[in-house]
Design a protein around this motif. Structure first.
Motif, PDB file in Angstrom:
ATOM      1  N   SER A  62     -30.423  67.104  27.836  1.00 23.00           N
ATOM      2  CA  SER A  62     -30.267  68.131  28.868  1.00 23.00           C
ATOM      3  C   SER A  62     -31.528  68.971  29.034  1.00 23.00           C
ATOM      4  O   SER A  62     -31.767  69.532  30.116  1.00 23.00           O
ATOM      5  CB  SER A  62     -29.075  69.039  28.531  1.00 23.00           C
ATOM      6  N   VAL A  63     -32.336  69.082  27.967  1.00 22.20           N
ATOM      7  CA  VAL A  63     -33.549  69.902  28.050  1.00 22.20           C
ATOM      8  C   VAL A  63     -34.536  69.303  29.054  1.00 22.20           C
ATOM      9  O   VAL A  63     -35.305  70.030  29.698  1.00 22.20           O
ATOM     10  CB  VAL A  63     -34.186  70.049  26.649  1.00 22.20           C
ATOM     11  N   ILE A  64     -34.506  67.968  29.197  1.00 18.80           N
ATOM     12  CA  ILE A  64     -35.371  67.326  30.188  1.00 18.80           C
ATOM     13  C   ILE A  64     -35.092  67.896  31.576  1.00 18.80           C
ATOM     14  O   ILE A  64     -35.996  68.070  32.403  1.00 18.80           O
ATOM     15  CB  ILE A  64     -35.143  65.803  30.182  1.00 18.80           C
ATOM     16  N   TRP A  65     -33.831  68.221  31.833  1.00 23.06           N
ATOM     17  CA  TRP A  65     -33.448  68.735  33.145  1.00 23.06           C
ATOM     18  C   TRP A  65     -33.856  70.179  33.352  1.00 23.06           C
ATOM     19  O   TRP A  65     -33.667  70.744  34.437  1.00 23.06           O
ATOM     20  CB  TRP A  65     -31.941  68.598  33.345  1.00 23.06           C
ATOM     21  N   LEU A  66     -34.401  70.801  32.332  1.00 24.99           N
ATOM     22  CA  LEU A  66     -34.826  72.196  32.447  1.00 24.99           C
ATOM     23  C   LEU A  66     -35.924  72.360  33.494  1.00 24.99           C
ATOM     24  O   LEU A  66     -36.052  73.424  34.102  1.00 24.99           O
ATOM     25  CB  LEU A  66     -35.307  72.701  31.085  1.00 24.99           C
ATOM     26  N   CYS A  67     -36.699  71.307  33.684  1.00 21.76           N
ATOM     27  CA  CYS A  67     -37.807  71.419  34.632  1.00 21.76           C
ATOM     28  C   CYS A  67     -37.315  71.691  36.051  1.00 21.76           C
ATOM     29  O   CYS A  67     -37.975  72.400  36.822  1.00 21.76           O
ATOM     30  CB  CYS A  67     -38.660  70.156  34.604  1.00 21.76           C
ATOM     31  N   GLY A  68     -36.144  71.156  36.402  1.00 23.80           N
ATOM     32  CA  GLY A  68     -35.620  71.377  37.741  1.00 23.80           C
ATOM     33  C   GLY A  68     -35.339  72.838  38.028  1.00 23.80           C
ATOM     34  O   GLY A  68     -35.860  73.404  38.998  1.00 23.80           O
ATOM     35  N   PRO A  69     -34.506  73.505  37.205  1.00 26.30           N
ATOM     36  CA  PRO A  69     -34.266  74.924  37.441  1.00 26.30           C
ATOM     37  C   PRO A  69     -35.513  75.790  37.363  1.00 26.30           C
ATOM     38  O   PRO A  69     -35.673  76.722  38.151  1.00 26.30           O
ATOM     39  CB  PRO A  69     -33.275  75.296  36.323  1.00 26.30           C
ATOM     40  N   LEU A  70     -36.415  75.479  36.406  1.00 29.99           N
ATOM     41  CA  LEU A  70     -37.620  76.299  36.269  1.00 29.99           C
ATOM     42  C   LEU A  70     -38.514  76.165  37.497  1.00 29.99           C
ATOM     43  O   LEU A  70     -39.067  77.155  37.994  1.00 29.99           O
ATOM     44  CB  LEU A  70     -38.392  75.912  35.009  1.00 29.99           C
ATOM     45  N   SER A  71     -38.672  74.941  37.985  1.00 26.42           N
ATOM     46  CA  SER A  71     -39.483  74.766  39.190  1.00 26.42           C
ATOM     47  C   SER A  71     -38.801  75.406  40.390  1.00 26.42           C
ATOM     48  O   SER A  71     -39.447  76.009  41.251  1.00 26.42           O
ATOM     49  CB  SER A  71     -39.745  73.273  39.450  1.00 26.42           C
TER      50      SER A  71
END
Length: 499
Positions: A62-71
């Motif tokens: 799930s941490v990989i998906w962190l880039c979506g919200p941060l961007s």
């Protein structure tokens, strides 16, 4: 003053009437959602399993998906701010849509060929492939940034075209939701097809097995879709440059952002608008945040749940997991069919019962579906064949039915919040690009929390996806109660800009 001259004077003084954009034009403009969502469908159904096949543990997937919200936290408000002020001869929104679509095409190529690039950089054998993971994460970040660059201006363009007509704003967003459903159906169908690699035989390499080749082939198809739908959409918009649109066209927006704040940093302007928000806007933003705390665990782990909890498999260990992932993609395709049907009925539902009430009921339906998934997981484990044999047909059918029913609240999530926020922020005189950035903040902040916490939270209770779904059910229930009790059923009656 002679009568003819007086008539001419009154004609010049009369405010210009905004032209009404035909619904068929709104339909064509909204079609870009099909291409964007085709790629999203592949991303949501295949990339969480694929990154685990590259060697990332489930607890950290799930941490990989962190880039979506941060961007999204930075990119979409920035793009919204810039597009509100863009004076390109091609219009305000279209340049960003084209740039975003081109970046999506580049990103999916990088993701699809991440295993091959990792192999060229030195990855060998099974297990963890760090170089491929690095390439994958790089492409994933580009993809999420590109999605945020594209989607905000698309929504803002529809809001520009419908101006202050709240009914047509809802219709335009329903069109957008409908095309998202079509893109989902096509994307999930592509993801569930086991033999797509045979259409692109060059996709199988020494570093890329059949599952990888199917992913690569699906993204090649995605590039074709995004090119076609982007061309259809931007050719239909007929958007005028900001300098020539002014108040006589349906593309202009009035408000303080275009003049007094033009030189301020965009985040200061974004957060500065908060002081003008009414209580109803804050309630809508809170419902959006709770709603997405409910949705994000499902969107992260839907196919993974099918592969692990229903089929009892693990990545790179036998065929059960990959079979479950494909079956999950089939369930998401059914979900998208229901989403499309609901989108067609959206305007009638909101007109009859009110947008807030419809949104609230959809959250209750989400809660029921997530609780049903927990029951299915418990029953399937109780049967005692998980991991040794295929699950009973009844279990698989029940899981597919739940996936399909979730298409109803997902259609409402993709449409109603945007129309509610757009109409209320328009009444304040703010740019629609900025309004989409404000709404995006309410989506991405919960996603950051879920991305950071869902994996460790699941591990805390022994692994699997059930703990995250418990949180999702509670959040959806809270969102439903708040939407029904606190959101007015009627749209704002008279737009009023602040000074």
């Amino acid at each position: 003053m002679p009568a003819p001259e007086a008539d001419r004077h009154r004609a010049r003084a009369r405010p210009a009437v905004r032209t009404r954009v035909p619904l068929r034009q709104l339909l064509r403009v909204a079609s870009v959602a099909c291409g964007i969502q085709f790629g999203w469908a592949l991303q949501l159904s295949l990339l969480t399993p694929y990154v685990q096949e590259l060697g990332i543990p489930h607890a950290w997937a799930s941490v990989i998906w962190l880039c979506g919200p941060l961007s999204g936290l930075v990119v979409q408000p920035l793009v919204g701010h810039m597009s509100d002020r863009c004076n390109s001869r091609f219009g305000r929104r279209r340049p960003f849509i084209v740039i975003g679509a081109a970046c999506i095409a580049v990103a999916v190529l990088i993701i699809g060929y991440s295993a091959d690039i990792g192999y060229l950089l030195g990855d060998r054998g099974g297990g963890v492939r760090p170089r491929a993971i690095g390439v994958f994460v790089f492409g994933f970040w580009i993809l999420d940034v590109a999605n945020n660059v594209t989607q905000g201006p698309c929504r803002a363009l529809l809001a520009d075209l419908t101006a202050k007509d709240y009914r047509r704003t809802r219709v335009a967003n329903a069109y957008f939701s409908l095309f998202m459903a079509v893109g989902n159906v096509l994307g999930y169908a592509t993801g569930s097809f086991s033999y797509l690699y045979k259409v692109f035989p060059f996709s199988i390499t020494s570093a890329c097995n059949i599952n990888c080749a199917n992913l690569k082939s699906a993204f090649l198809v995605d590039i074709a879709f995004i090119v076609i739908t982007t061309c259809v959409s931007i050719s239909a918009a007929q958007e005028l440059p900001l300098s020539s649109s002014n108040s006589t066209t349906p593309f202009s927006e009035e408000g303080p952002g275009q003049s007094s704040h033009a030189e301020e940093a965009f985040l200061w302007e974004l957060f500065g608008t908060f002081r003008y928000f009414s209580g109803s806007i804050w309630i809508i933003l809170l419902v959006i945040a709770l709603n997405w705390i409910g949705w994000f665990p499902f969107l992260l782990f839907d196919t993974d749940w099918m592969g692990r909890e229903i089929y009892g498999g693990k990545p790179n260990e036998g065929v059960n997991y990959s079979t479950g992932v494909r079956m999950g993609a089939l369930g998401l395709m059914l979900n998208s069919v229901v989403l499309g049907i609901t989108s067609v009925l959206m305007e009638k539902l909101c007109r009859k019962w009110g947008a807030g009430f419809v949104w609230g009921i959809s959250n209750f339906l989400m809660t029921l579906c997530f609780l049903t998934m927990l029951v299915i997981t418990y029953v399937n484990k109780g049967i005692g064949i998980v991991g040794r044999d295929s699950p009973p047909d009844g279990i698989v059918i029940a899981a597919l039915v739940v996936f399909a029913i979730l298409g109803v609240p997902l259609a409402i999530t993709y449409s109603v919040p945007y129309a509610l926020i757009s109409s209320r922020i328009e009444s304040l005189g703010l740019g629609q690009g900025l309004s989409m950035g404000v709404l995006n903040l309410a989506i991405v902040i919960p996603q950051v929390v879920v991305s950071l916490g869902s994996g460790p939270w699941d591990q805390l209770f022994g692994g699997g996806n059930s703990p995250a779904f418990v949180v999702a059910a509670v959040a959806a229930l809270a969102a439903g109660l708040l939407a029904i009790l606190a959101i007015p059923r009627s749209a704002p009656q008279k737009p009023r800009a602040f000074t």
